[in-house]
Motif scaffolding. Sequence first.
Motif, PDB file in Angstrom:
ATOM      1  N   ALA A 158      26.797  12.162   0.140  1.00 30.92           N
ATOM      2  CA  ALA A 158      27.251  10.673   0.128  1.00 30.92           C
ATOM      3  C   ALA A 158      26.227   9.686   0.130  1.00 30.92           C
ATOM      4  O   ALA A 158      26.448   8.666  -0.520  1.00 30.92           O
ATOM      5  CB  ALA A 158      28.458  10.528   1.602  1.00 30.92           C
TER       6      ALA A 158
ATOM      7  N   CYS B  35      25.168   7.026  -2.500  1.00 32.83           N
ATOM      8  CA  CYS B  35      25.140   5.444  -1.980  1.00 32.83           C
ATOM      9  C   CYS B  35      23.801   5.005  -2.670  1.00 32.83           C
ATOM     10  O   CYS B  35      23.706   3.889  -3.320  1.00 32.83           O
ATOM     11  CB  CYS B  35      25.094   5.443  -0.816  1.00 32.83           C
TER      12      CYS B  35
ATOM     13  N   GLU C 113      31.851  11.211   5.863  1.00 34.78           N
ATOM     14  CA  GLU C 113      31.106  10.552   4.768  1.00 34.78           C
ATOM     15  C   GLU C 113      31.450   9.170   4.692  1.00 34.78           C
ATOM     16  O   GLU C 113      30.525   8.180   4.465  1.00 34.78           O
ATOM     17  CB  GLU C 113      31.819  11.153   3.579  1.00 34.78           C
TER      18      GLU C 113
ATOM     19  N   LYS D 119      28.342   6.252   4.613  1.00 40.84           N
ATOM     20  CA  LYS D 119      28.414   5.081   3.593  1.00 40.84           C
ATOM     21  C   LYS D 119      28.275   3.709   4.115  1.00 40.84           C
ATOM     22  O   LYS D 119      27.503   3.025   3.590  1.00 40.84           O
ATOM     23  CB  LYS D 119      29.554   5.260   2.718  1.00 40.84           C
TER      24      LYS D 119
ATOM     25  N   SER E 150      25.146   1.137   3.892  1.00 45.99           N
ATOM     26  CA  SER E 150      25.346  -0.321   3.397  1.00 45.99           C
ATOM     27  C   SER E 150      24.620  -1.082   4.319  1.00 45.99           C
ATOM     28  O   SER E 150      24.039  -2.109   4.106  1.00 45.99           O
ATOM     29  CB  SER E 150      27.017  -0.249   3.056  1.00 45.99           C
TER      30      SER E 150
END
Lengths: 124, 147
Positions: free
Chosen positions: A47, A51, A94, A98, A102
């Motif tokens: 994951a 990203c 996951e 993420k 971010s």
Amino acid sequence: MRFEDLDKITDRMRKVMSLREGSSQAKITVHMGTCGLSAGARKIMKALIQCADETATKDVIFSTSACAGLCSREPMITIELAGQAPVKYVDLTEEKAKRIFSEHIVNGKIVAEYALAIGSEQTL
Amino acid sequence: MHILDVVQNSVRAEAKLVEITLSGDQEQDLLTLEIRDDGKGMDSETCARASDPFFTTKPGRRIGLGLALLAQAAREAEGDFQVASRPEAGTMIAASFRWSHPDCKPLGDITATLETLVTAHRGVDFVYEQREGAEIARFDSREVRRA
């Protein structure tokens, strides 16, 4: 046996290789002892790579570590931004990974609700 | 199939090249996994205890489950497990499985395994070869890097 399409893998690897050649403003360590892998560490790594790929983030390096002794809190990752104390995140999914990418990697803001601790050995 | 777990040992042993070979033979009903590295290897005493779950070379730890689980997986599927190593001469891990055995472990997501290994270990090259009959598929990170 499902035969893997290694040509397709090779194409994906070219992108991945550019990630691993990147400079290091941020380091993501995914804990991949037997306990971490059993708890889903590989999905977390996948994951996070996705990203980095999607956001064209090149200044992040990925690493793995062995069991950190907190098996019941796996999957775990440690995020280290250059010049800042590392942050350990635990009980990941996951989706959580993420969000951490971010907010923490891209925007520099620690996701406190998923963090176990801030500060330990620095490697960056 | 514990590939990622076992290869972490090679990385910790400072390997620069790790070769993973997975072979399937339907006629003999045999699936074999072989992992070779050029890391620092083990002495005979350490090698003999490598698949003991209550033995590890990691400081401050008392258990080491990676090889123990692979050995158990091979035994459960009526297969075999071997470790060969010498100091400064690398290590070879070989596990075989009766392919049709209900306890033969699934291969898992090989793509994600390779992706993880290549991304996370900058100084290490990985070769993965998968064989079934005359069919051979191969990934070599050195070739990707040179391209």
